[in-house]
Write a protein that holds these residues in place. Structure first.
Motif, short mmCIF file in Angstrom:
data_model
loop_
_atom_site.label_atom_id
_atom_site.label_comp_id
_atom_site.label_asym_id
_atom_site.label_seq_id
_atom_site.Cartn_x
_atom_site.Cartn_y
_atom_site.Cartn_z
N UNK A 52 0.14 7.04 7.78
CA UNK A 52 -1.09 7.80 7.53
C UNK A 52 -1.43 7.85 6.04
N UNK A 53 -0.40 8.04 5.20
CA UNK A 53 -0.65 8.06 3.76
C UNK A 53 -1.13 6.70 3.30
N UNK A 54 -0.53 5.62 3.83
CA UNK A 54 -1.00 4.30 3.44
C UNK A 54 -2.45 4.10 3.87
N UNK A 55 -2.79 4.51 5.09
CA UNK A 55 -4.16 4.34 5.57
C UNK A 55 -5.15 5.10 4.71
N UNK A 56 -4.72 6.20 4.11
CA UNK A 56 -5.62 7.00 3.28
C UNK A 56 -5.70 6.50 1.84
N UNK A 57 -4.55 6.11 1.26
CA UNK A 57 -4.49 5.78 -0.17
C UNK A 57 -4.13 4.33 -0.45
N UNK A 58 -3.83 3.54 0.58
CA UNK A 58 -3.35 2.19 0.37
C UNK A 58 -4.42 1.20 -0.03
N UNK A 59 -4.04 0.28 -0.90
CA UNK A 59 -4.93 -0.81 -1.32
C UNK A 59 -4.44 -2.12 -0.71
N UNK A 60 -3.12 -2.30 -0.72
CA UNK A 60 -2.58 -3.60 -0.34
C UNK A 60 -1.17 -3.41 0.21
N UNK A 61 -0.83 -4.15 1.26
CA UNK A 61 0.55 -4.16 1.72
C UNK A 61 0.91 -5.59 2.07
N UNK A 62 2.18 -5.91 1.91
CA UNK A 62 2.61 -7.26 2.22
C UNK A 62 4.08 -7.32 2.48
N UNK A 63 4.46 -8.27 3.33
CA UNK A 63 5.87 -8.47 3.59
C UNK A 63 6.52 -9.05 2.35
N UNK A 64 7.67 -8.51 2.00
CA UNK A 64 8.34 -8.98 0.80
C UNK A 64 8.73 -10.44 0.95
N UNK A 65 8.41 -11.22 -0.07
CA UNK A 65 8.64 -12.66 0.00
C UNK A 65 9.62 -13.16 -1.05
N UNK A 66 10.06 -12.28 -1.96
CA UNK A 66 11.00 -12.70 -2.98
C UNK A 66 12.31 -13.13 -2.32
N UNK A 67 12.96 -14.17 -2.82
CA UNK A 67 14.17 -14.69 -2.19
C UNK A 67 15.26 -13.63 -1.99
#
Length: 135
Positions: A35-50
């Motif tokens: 819910x906090x992400x839906x309200x304040x989030x700009x971007x989310x992504x699965x971590x891709x660093x090795x």
């Protein structure tokens, strides 16, 4: 009924979630939730660093300076330390790991936020997100 909201676990939300009040109110920092992400989030992504691939999600959040603080700044009423706090903590990068066992394997474990780093600008936050999570 007076006090019912307090008894039901109501929390003061006058500051954006994730920001600690600098004046010693002892208010706890809130955990990242969907819910906090839906309200304040700009971007989310699965971590891709090795070094952390497939272990969780990274989130870029924006906590704008509250309108009441802007009004008080214009009137000269807000303490400088509180204004500086709002100004320097507008963006954050959070990491939420995936569940590793049980029926929820591979889904975000919202109660296990392990990192939150605050930034003044979006550019700084995105650079950190890329460097540490490559997403």
């Amino acid at each position: 009924m007076p006090g019912a909201a307090h008894m039901a676990g109501w929390k003061d939300t006058s500051l954006p979630p994730g920001l600690l009040h600098p004046l010693g109110s002892r208010r706890e920092e809130e955990k990242m939730t969907e819910n906090i992400f839906n309200k304040f989030g700009i971007k989310k992504g699965e971590t891709a660093a090795p070094w952390n691939k497939g272990k969780g999600l990274a989130f870029l959040m924006h906590f704008p300076i509250p309108d009441w603080a802007v009004e008080e700044k214009e009137e000269g009423k807000i303490p400088e330390s509180l204004w500086r706090h709002f100004e320097e903590n507008q963006y954050s990068v959070s990491f939420v790991p995936y569940f590793t066992r049980g029926k929820h394997v591979g889904k975000p474990n919202w109660q296990k936020e392990s990192v939150r780093v605050m930034f003044k600008t979006r550019e700084e936050a995105e650079a950190y997100m890329w460097k540490n999570y490559q997403c």
